[in-house]
Design a protein around this motif. Structure first.
Motif, PDB file in Angstrom:
ATOM      1  N   ALA A 190       0.688  -1.193  -0.014  1.00  0.00           N
ATOM      2  CA  ALA A 190      -0.069  -0.214   0.036  1.00  0.00           C
ATOM      3  C   ALA A 190       0.837   1.047  -0.109  1.00  0.00           C
ATOM      4  CB  ALA A 190      -0.888   0.131   1.331  1.00  0.00           C
ATOM      5  N   GLN A 191       1.573   0.967   0.764  1.00  0.00           N
ATOM      6  CA  GLN A 191       2.866   2.158   1.055  1.00  0.00           C
ATOM      7  C   GLN A 191       4.027   2.527  -0.527  1.00  0.00           C
ATOM      8  OE1 GLN A 191       2.016   4.580   2.778  1.00  0.00           O
ATOM      9  NE2 GLN A 191       0.639   3.163   3.862  1.00  0.00           N
ATOM     10  N   ALA A 192       3.963   1.655  -1.347  1.00  0.00           N
ATOM     11  CA  ALA A 192       4.809   1.541  -2.552  1.00  0.00           C
ATOM     12  C   ALA A 192       4.533   2.910  -3.544  1.00  0.00           C
ATOM     13  CB  ALA A 192       4.806  -0.030  -3.466  1.00  0.00           C
ATOM     14  N   ALA A 193       5.445   3.955  -3.133  1.00  0.00           N
ATOM     15  CA  ALA A 193       5.130   5.259  -4.108  1.00  0.00           C
ATOM     16  C   ALA A 193       5.652   5.305  -5.705  1.00  0.00           C
ATOM     17  CB  ALA A 193       5.949   6.450  -2.746  1.00  0.00           C
ATOM     18  N   THR A 194       6.453   4.771  -5.230  1.00  0.00           N
ATOM     19  CA  THR A 194       7.815   4.454  -6.642  1.00  0.00           C
ATOM     20  C   THR A 194       7.359   3.065  -7.934  1.00  0.00           C
ATOM     21  OG1 THR A 194       9.696   3.058  -6.169  1.00  0.00           O
ATOM     22  CG2 THR A 194       8.804   6.109  -5.708  1.00  0.00           C
ATOM     23  N   PRO A 195       7.352   2.831  -8.875  1.00  0.00           N
ATOM     24  CA  PRO A 195       7.445   1.464  -9.651  1.00  0.00           C
ATOM     25  C   PRO A 195       8.758   1.149  -9.057  1.00  0.00           C
ATOM     26  CG  PRO A 195       8.113   3.427 -10.998  1.00  0.00           C
ATOM     27  CD  PRO A 195       8.249   4.520  -9.373  1.00  0.00           C
ATOM     28  N   ALA A 196       9.278   0.877  -8.771  1.00  0.00           N
ATOM     29  CA  ALA A 196      10.948   0.039  -8.205  1.00  0.00           C
ATOM     30  C   ALA A 196      10.387  -0.066  -6.832  1.00  0.00           C
ATOM     31  CB  ALA A 196      12.013   0.720  -7.661  1.00  0.00           C
ATOM     32  N   GLU A 197       9.596   0.245  -6.005  1.00  0.00           N
ATOM     33  CA  GLU A 197       8.676  -0.271  -4.699  1.00  0.00           C
ATOM     34  C   GLU A 197       7.711  -0.810  -4.573  1.00  0.00           C
ATOM     35  OE1 GLU A 197       8.033   2.872  -2.167  1.00  0.00           O
ATOM     36  OE2 GLU A 197      10.093   4.042  -2.697  1.00  0.00           O
ATOM     37  N   ALA A 198       7.154  -0.724  -5.631  1.00  0.00           N
ATOM     38  CA  ALA A 198       6.007  -1.450  -6.496  1.00  0.00           C
ATOM     39  C   ALA A 198       6.153  -2.920  -7.433  1.00  0.00           C
ATOM     40  CB  ALA A 198       4.722  -0.939  -7.443  1.00  0.00           C
ATOM     41  N   PHE A 199       7.527  -2.885  -7.962  1.00  0.00           N
ATOM     42  CA  PHE A 199       8.309  -4.567  -8.121  1.00  0.00           C
ATOM     43  C   PHE A 199       8.289  -5.242  -7.554  1.00  0.00           C
ATOM     44  CE2 PHE A 199      11.658  -6.368  -9.840  1.00  0.00           C
ATOM     45  CZ  PHE A 199      11.669  -6.759 -11.404  1.00  0.00           C
ATOM     46  N   VAL A 200       9.515  -4.706  -6.443  1.00  0.00           N
ATOM     47  CA  VAL A 200       9.482  -5.477  -4.606  1.00  0.00           C
ATOM     48  C   VAL A 200       8.558  -6.115  -4.725  1.00  0.00           C
ATOM     49  CG1 VAL A 200      11.253  -5.804  -2.974  1.00  0.00           C
ATOM     50  CG2 VAL A 200      11.840  -4.143  -4.912  1.00  0.00           C
ATOM     51  N   SER A 201       7.467  -5.311  -3.724  1.00  0.00           N
ATOM     52  CA  SER A 201       6.098  -6.034  -3.281  1.00  0.00           C
ATOM     53  C   SER A 201       5.771  -6.475  -3.535  1.00  0.00           C
ATOM     54  CB  SER A 201       5.348  -4.481  -3.078  1.00  0.00           C
ATOM     55  OG  SER A 201       6.165  -4.234  -2.050  1.00  0.00           O
ATOM     56  N   ASP A 202       4.768  -6.566  -5.242  1.00  0.00           N
ATOM     57  CA  ASP A 202       4.653  -7.154  -6.184  1.00  0.00           C
ATOM     58  C   ASP A 202       4.943  -8.818  -6.757  1.00  0.00           C
ATOM     59  OD1 ASP A 202       2.446  -4.958  -5.801  1.00  0.00           O
ATOM     60  OD2 ASP A 202       3.135  -4.934  -8.307  1.00  0.00           O
ATOM     61  N   ASN A 203       5.951  -8.404  -7.274  1.00  0.00           N
ATOM     62  CA  ASN A 203       7.144  -9.785  -7.563  1.00  0.00           C
ATOM     63  C   ASN A 203       7.233 -10.612  -6.116  1.00  0.00           C
ATOM     64  OD1 ASN A 203       7.218 -10.076 -10.368  1.00  0.00           O
ATOM     65  ND2 ASN A 203       7.679  -7.920  -9.846  1.00  0.00           N
ATOM     66  N   ILE A 204       7.801 -10.482  -5.139  1.00  0.00           N
ATOM     67  CA  ILE A 204       9.012 -10.734  -4.101  1.00  0.00           C
ATOM     68  C   ILE A 204       7.036 -11.815  -3.303  1.00  0.00           C
ATOM     69  CG2 ILE A 204       9.137 -11.118  -2.215  1.00  0.00           C
ATOM     70  CD1 ILE A 204      11.302 -10.350  -3.717  1.00  0.00           C
ATOM     71  N   GLN A 205       5.416 -11.413  -3.169  1.00  0.00           N
ATOM     72  CA  GLN A 205       4.597 -11.714  -3.082  1.00  0.00           C
ATOM     73  C   GLN A 205       4.771 -13.128  -3.585  1.00  0.00           C
ATOM     74  OE1 GLN A 205       2.521 -11.249  -0.490  1.00  0.00           O
ATOM     75  NE2 GLN A 205       1.293 -13.124  -1.038  1.00  0.00           N
ATOM     76  N   LYS A 206       4.774 -12.709  -5.033  1.00  0.00           N
ATOM     77  CA  LYS A 206       4.226 -13.958  -6.286  1.00  0.00           C
ATOM     78  C   LYS A 206       4.806 -15.051  -6.386  1.00  0.00           C
ATOM     79  CE  LYS A 206       2.850 -10.950 -10.150  1.00  0.00           C
ATOM     80  NZ  LYS A 206       3.545  -9.659 -11.339  1.00  0.00           N
ATOM     81  N   GLY A 207       6.013 -14.779  -6.027  1.00  0.00           N
ATOM     82  CA  GLY A 207       7.253 -16.002  -5.783  1.00  0.00           C
ATOM     83  C   GLY A 207       6.993 -16.635  -3.552  1.00  0.00           C
ATOM     84  N   LEU A 208       6.328 -16.099  -3.343  1.00  0.00           N
ATOM     85  CA  LEU A 208       5.896 -16.638  -2.063  1.00  0.00           C
ATOM     86  C   LEU A 208       4.827 -17.461  -2.325  1.00  0.00           C
ATOM     87  CD1 LEU A 208       6.403 -13.496   0.683  1.00  0.00           C
ATOM     88  CD2 LEU A 208       7.709 -16.351   0.524  1.00  0.00           C
ATOM     89  N   GLN A 209       3.953 -17.387  -3.504  1.00  0.00           N
ATOM     90  CA  GLN A 209       2.134 -17.733  -3.911  1.00  0.00           C
ATOM     91  C   GLN A 209       3.029 -18.841  -4.025  1.00  0.00           C
ATOM     92  OE1 GLN A 209       0.422 -15.159  -6.304  1.00  0.00           O
ATOM     93  NE2 GLN A 209      -0.681 -14.345  -4.009  1.00  0.00           N
ATOM     94  N   ILE A 210       4.250 -18.705  -4.909  1.00  0.00           N
ATOM     95  CA  ILE A 210       4.707 -19.872  -5.825  1.00  0.00           C
ATOM     96  C   ILE A 210       5.348 -21.100  -5.243  1.00  0.00           C
ATOM     97  CG2 ILE A 210       6.406 -21.109  -7.575  1.00  0.00           C
ATOM     98  CD1 ILE A 210       5.987 -18.376  -8.757  1.00  0.00           C
ATOM     99  N   LEU A 211       6.112 -20.809  -4.336  1.00  0.00           N
ATOM    100  CA  LEU A 211       6.902 -20.820  -2.788  1.00  0.00           C
ATOM    101  C   LEU A 211       5.441 -22.019  -2.675  1.00  0.00           C
ATOM    102  CD1 LEU A 211      10.060 -19.806  -2.360  1.00  0.00           C
ATOM    103  CD2 LEU A 211       9.963 -21.891  -3.433  1.00  0.00           C
TER     104      LEU A 211
END
Length: 220
Positions: free
Chosen positions: A35-56
């Motif tokens: 929710a606090q991801a204010a830049t594209p780089a921050e959103a990229f990290v937040s979104d993609n780490i969640q995807k990885g955890l869902q796979i695992l």
């Protein structure tokens, strides 16, 4: 090299031993606060780490191949491998370089799978980012363990994100201020100095570690 892996993973307070082969069950995926991801780089990290955890969190037979494909899209493994081998790459033969690159890729996938698994049940909250240069960012975050003592300081995790050919990729991760690729480069250099600079020996060693890690990852 073994000591480096133990030191970094110990920071996650996961009950790991013998090259991270002890059981670590993914009871539930970690929560990434985007929710606090204010830049594209921050959103990229937040979104993609969640995807990885869902796979695992998926214990199906396709988990390993899905995570490998995910990691290849998230990181520039070739770039990381070039950095960790350092100056030794310059004098190496093409065949030795190819063997190392292949060994490092499978090793990196296995190591990152184990490291991400250590986030189970915890919250990774992006706290900000710093622009190092155009297209080069360090995204900062903290990992909060809901079961930890309230007085305990949350663990800091950093992600270096760069833009390559119009897309963002992760090229390094820091845990409690220690950048993993720098640690690996130093450990690889030490290994080579003890084995007459033999890159094939290093590649063989990485393959052995990878086989052990895959056994532990499959048990989770």
């Amino acid at each position: 090299m073994h000591d480096m892996i133990f030191t970094i993973l110990a920071a996650f307070k996961a009950p790991l031993r013998s090259l991270m082969l002890a059981g670590l069950v993914l009871a539930a995926p970690a929560i990434i606060t985007a929710a606090q991801a204010a830049t594209p780089a921050e959103a990229f990290v937040s979104d993609n780490i969640q995807k990885g955890l869902q796979i695992l969190s998926n214990r199906g037979p396709q988990r390993a191949s899905q995570f490998e494909a995910f990691l290849e899209g998230l990181t520039d493994i070739s770039r990381i491998g070039r950095f960790t081998l350092g100056n030794a790459r310059r004098a190496a033969s093409p065949a030795d370089i190819a063997a190392f690159d292949a060994a490092f890729k499978t090793y990196a996938v296995a190591v990152y799978q184990s490291r991400l698994s250590a986030y189970s049940g915890q919250t990774l909250k992006v706290t900000g980012s710093t622009q190092n240069a155009p297209g080069d960012y360090t995204v900062t975050s903290v990992m909060v363990d809901p079961n930890a003592d309230k007085s305990q300081q949350p663990l800091t995790v950093g992600f270096r994100v760069v833009t390559e050919q119009g897309r963002m990729v992760v090229v390094d991760v820091s845990v409690a201020g220690v950048w993993l690729s720098i640690e690996e480069r130093d450990q690889f250099s030490a290994f080579l100095s003890q084995h007459n600079g033999s890159i094939p020996a290093l590649a063989t060693h990485l393959n052995t570690l990878t086989a052990q890690l895959k056994t532990g990852n499959a048990a989770r």
